[in-house]
Design an enzyme around this catalytic site. Structure first.
Site, PDB file in Angstrom:
ATOM      1  N   SER A 443      42.575  47.750  39.851  1.00 38.25           N
ATOM      2  CA  SER A 443      43.503  46.894  39.112  1.00 38.25           C
ATOM      3  C   SER A 443      44.658  47.678  38.507  1.00 38.25           C
ATOM      4  O   SER A 443      45.815  47.235  38.539  1.00 38.25           O
ATOM      5  CB  SER A 443      42.751  46.147  38.003  1.00 38.25           C
ATOM      6  OG  SER A 443      41.683  45.410  38.529  1.00 38.25           O
ATOM      7  N   HIS A 498      44.960  47.722  32.608  1.00 44.34           N
ATOM      8  CA  HIS A 498      45.985  46.914  33.266  1.00 44.34           C
ATOM      9  C   HIS A 498      47.367  47.165  32.666  1.00 44.34           C
ATOM     10  O   HIS A 498      48.350  47.345  33.393  1.00 44.34           O
ATOM     11  CB  HIS A 498      45.628  45.437  33.148  1.00 44.34           C
ATOM     12  CG  HIS A 498      44.473  45.047  34.010  1.00 44.34           C
ATOM     13  ND1 HIS A 498      43.993  43.755  34.072  1.00 44.34           N
ATOM     14  CD2 HIS A 498      43.690  45.774  34.841  1.00 44.34           C
ATOM     15  CE1 HIS A 498      42.973  43.703  34.926  1.00 44.34           C
ATOM     16  NE2 HIS A 498      42.777  44.918  35.386  1.00 44.34           N
TER      17      HIS A 498
END
Length: 525
Positions: A443, A498
């Protein structure tokens, strides 16, 4: 993240996208969005544990299937493959009966008959639907005139019977009308009409329609190289006879009649009656020399068209996705899939012990010297849903960034963001003395690629004033915001990983992407 929660977020975020674009969408899609949101609300009230499955099912039936069907339908129509298009239209009309799709199969039947040379039957069918008061009736009229190459009648009918507001709401009408202006030699009217089309209808975010009207302007003004560039990009889906027809048109407009005549003669062998009529009209119509008739404003519009095409080939990403040459992106996806398969074979892709043994990030282990975990962790995933979400993002944004940066810089960006975000997660966990944790997933790297794409678009807008870059930047910003909202709603997801990935990717994009001012386009090739 549970599959139910994933579906809820998917439905909610898709609906937000639709509502943001409400001004650009036909009413039928807004009704669909409302029904999907109502199903989500009812699911929350009556069965929260099944709300995602309920609304997700409605989403698939009312949104995904019609969207895929309509995209395929438009592609077939643009390729003039009316028989298979009619079959898909018969399915779409049941899934999305609004916006004129109920009658659309019959109109496609008329085009198919005309293509076969059965003009009398086609005429009878179109006459059955022709009227000035409905979308279907107006489209039937346009198709009839276009099939018979009756451009004077088409232009006169639009100017007498269709208000400008409706003309640019129903883009099929506008496209046919603009072509009729080119066919009649009204080049200034054509270019001014294209300018209005881009202002009023071009924001529909449909590159196929937008570049179709650009094609008319460029071809009728003799811009051979620009026409070829269009067919190398967005309009590459058209069949070769269509490519050759418009290239021959551009050649004819430059005065190279011998080349154009040879190309038209070869096209006559296709057996397409509609194409033969278009060729007959083209050769019979008197040539209008763009060099002598265009006003200064029209010449500037022509320059703007060529500039827009060049910028969009650089920033829209269409060429990257169409070319399918993103080998580094596909290689990374392949490695992720292979590692996922290995973890499954060893006992379970969600087994923490297996993930640890394969190299999951553990902050304490990194502090003790196992720094390599910051690399291996980006190839591990906890579950099929986790893998699928990351690989989808990598497939879309990876192709865009790899095309812009080249595969070497792309790989540098990917690993810098992936490893960097893992190290940030480890550092913050150690500094805050967080409980022991395991972190896996691509991610951070994928969102780093999203951040890099944002930087590329920002530089395109700031340095080249590319409108397409500005629009793409807005869309990417919305994607990032929705992703961060999703992270806040999902405790298992590393918000720090993230967010750091996006920031590192944005900085990487600013450094790695080199833009060069575009050469000023000439008025004529």
């Amino acid at each position: 993240m549970s599959f139910n929660l994933f579906l809820i977020q998917l439905v909610l975020f898709t609906s937000v996208f639709m509502l943001v674009q409400a001004a650009r969408l036909p009413r039928g899609w807004l009704v669909v969005t409302g029904v999907i949101l109502v199903s989500l609300g009812v699911g929350f009230v009556t069965a929260p544990a099944w709300a995602g499955y309920i609304s997700g099912g409605v989403w698939v039936i009312l949104y995904l299937l019609p969207l895929v069907g309509i995209a395929r339908l438009n592609r077939l129509v643009s390729q003039e493959r009316y028989r298979p298009a009619r079959k898909i239209a018969n399915l779409v009309k049941w899934l999305h009966p609004a916006d004129g799709y109920v009658e659309y199969p019959h109109l496609l039947k008329g085009l198919e008959l005309g293509q076969q040379g059965r003009m009398d039957e086609a005429t009878q069918l179109f006459n059955r639907y022709q009227t000035n008061s409905t979308t279907t009736g107006r489209m039937a009229t346009v198709m009839f005139y276009r099939m018979n190459a009756q451009w004077e009648e088409l232009a006169r009918w639009v100017e007498d019977c269709v208000p400008e507001k409706i003309l640019f709401q129903e883009m099929g009408l506008a496209i046919a009308y603009l072509r009729s202006l080119g066919e009649l030699g009204n080049l200034n009217g054509l270019l001014q009409g294209i300018e209005r089309f881009e202002q009023k209808a071009g924001r529909s975010n449909n590159p196929l329609l937008l570049n179709t009207v650009r094609l008319y302007g460029l071809a009728f003004c003799g811009q051979v190289e620009a026409v070829k560039r269009l067919f190398d990009g967005v309009l590459s889906i058209h069949p070769k006879p269509i490519h050759q027809f418009w290239i021959a048109t551009a050649e004819l407009q430059t005065g190279r009649e011998g080349i154009a005549q040879e190309m038209f003669a070869a096209l006559r062998q296709t057996g397409d009656r509609s194409l033969q009529q278009a060729i007959d009209w083209r050769l019979a119509a008197p040539r209008v020399d763009p060099l002598t008739v265009l006003t200064e404003h029209s010449r500037q519009v022509l320059i703007d068209l060529k500039t827009a095409i060049t910028q969009e080939s650089r920033y829209s990403g269409w060429m990257a996705l169409a070319a399918k040459k993103s080998y580094a992106t596909y290689g990374l996806i392949g490695i992720n899939l292979a590692v996922f398969g290995l973890s499954t074979l060893l006992g379970g892709n969600e087994d923490l012990y297996i993930l640890y043994r394969l190299g999951a990030l553990v902050p304490e282990a990194v502090a003790q010297g196992e720094w390599w975990r910051s690399l291996t962790a980006i190839f591990l995933h906890a579950g099929a849903l986790h893998l699928a979400a990351n690989m989808l993002g990598l497939y879309v944004f990876g192709a865009l960034v790899e095309s812009a940066l080249g595969y070497r810089k792309f790989l540098v960006c990917y690993f810098f963001c992936g490893v960097g975000s893992m190290l940030v997660v480890a550092a913050i966990a150690l500094l805050t003395q967080a409980p022991p944790q395991i972190t896996v997933g691509a991610s951070g790297a994928v969102l780093g690629i999203v951040g890099a794409e944002a930087a590329i678009q920002l530089k395109g807008w700031r340095l080249e004033r590319a409108k397409i870059a500005r629009d793409r930047l807005k869309l990417i910003s919305l994607v990032v915001v929705l992703q961060l909202i999703s992270d806040l709603l999902t405790p298992q997801v590393s918000l720090i990983g993230h967010l750091s990935g996006v920031i590192l990717g944005f900085l990487s994009g600013l450094v790695l992407f080199k833009t060069h001012p575009l050469p000023k386009p000439s008025r004529f090739d």
